[in-house]
Design a protein around this motif. Sequence first.
Motif, short mmCIF file in Angstrom:
data_model
loop_
_atom_site.label_atom_id
_atom_site.label_comp_id
_atom_site.label_asym_id
_atom_site.label_seq_id
_atom_site.Cartn_x
_atom_site.Cartn_y
_atom_site.Cartn_z
N ARG A 127 0.81 -1.23 0.00
CA ARG A 127 0.00 0.00 0.00
C ARG A 127 0.84 1.28 0.00
O ARG A 127 0.29 2.36 -0.20
N LEU A 156 -5.59 -7.21 5.11
CA LEU A 156 -6.21 -6.05 4.46
C LEU A 156 -7.35 -5.48 5.30
O LEU A 156 -7.56 -4.26 5.31
N THR A 157 -8.10 -6.34 5.98
CA THR A 157 -9.20 -5.84 6.81
C THR A 157 -8.66 -4.99 7.96
O THR A 157 -9.33 -4.04 8.40
N HIS A 159 -6.11 -3.05 7.72
CA HIS A 159 -5.59 -1.81 7.14
C HIS A 159 -6.70 -0.94 6.54
O HIS A 159 -6.40 0.06 5.89
N ARG A 160 -7.93 -1.33 6.74
CA ARG A 160 -9.05 -0.59 6.13
C ARG A 160 -8.97 0.88 6.52
O ARG A 160 -8.81 1.24 7.69
N GLY A 161 -9.08 1.75 5.51
CA GLY A 161 -9.06 3.18 5.75
C GLY A 161 -7.69 3.80 5.74
O GLY A 161 -7.57 5.03 5.76
N VAL A 165 -4.56 1.51 0.79
CA VAL A 165 -5.12 0.17 0.97
C VAL A 165 -5.87 -0.29 -0.28
O VAL A 165 -5.93 -1.50 -0.57
N ARG A 166 -6.42 0.64 -1.06
CA ARG A 166 -7.12 0.24 -2.29
C ARG A 166 -6.15 -0.40 -3.27
O ARG A 166 -6.44 -1.43 -3.88
N ARG A 169 -5.33 -3.85 -2.01
CA ARG A 169 -6.43 -4.79 -2.20
C ARG A 169 -6.48 -5.27 -3.65
O ARG A 169 -6.66 -6.46 -3.93
#
Length: 281
Positions: A127, A156-157, A159-161, A165-166, A169
């Motif tokens: 990321r 990844l969950t 690191h949400r926000g 992170v997009r 993912r």
Amino acid sequence: MSTELWRTRVLMRTLTKKRIRTQVSREALLRVRRGVYARQVCDDENELRALMLCLPEEAMLTMQSAARRHGFGVLPEGAVHVQVPPEVSRPRLPGLVVHHSVLPVRPVMIRGLPCVPAAQCAVDLARTVRRWDAMPVLDAALRTRAVARDDLFHELTMHRGLRGVRQARDLVALADGRAECRQESQLRLVLIDGGLPAPEPQVWVQDECGVPRFRIDLGYRERRVGIEYDGLSHLDRERLRHDRDRVNWLDASGWRMRYFTDRDLYRRPAQIIATVRAALT
């Protein structure tokens, strides 16, 4: 091999400051870093251990430095990367890059060095570095089995926000542990980002008896289109002879092969996309 290291305060349990200076002048003691000493010359790993002794006890290796210890260090380090909790001041030492940790983490010990866990290290890199560099990291993390794909999706969950992170993912969904080097990962990404179907890494081609004969870096099995990255190893004379036999056999077997070099990959990616698209159509 691990070398025993001592902090000044430990040596002063049995030696005076003057005695320490005397032993250093006689090379009976070696000053590895300020306040850290050894009896013999240190290699890179022991130099790193000495550096960690100079940092807050909460510090741990992260990013490229941790990836190397986990076995998927495909990106150049350049500097030592460590992370510390947000409440700890960033140490300032030459050759050191300090990150404040965003997520809680329990370090894992690798050869006596505290490191962030492999899945967190891979996602942190995915990321924060360029997409171009992130894909080889994720492929290598899967190839070396330092992580499983489910580990990455779970991470990844967490690191949400967070920033980037997009990108992480998207790339985790594309990651493939069959890629054998950084350039193969990047070549595959060029094709995907160019709107072409994802090629299959490390395609085995069988002979008429069903025996695997040759392996192709990337391929579209149904279309019989193969893609190869030619690095420096292909300049060896014996390798060249093998490659010519291989090319002739694949051509006779109906495979349309396309070959690319570092110049294509790093300077002419659009040419790669156009060449492979033409072969597929």
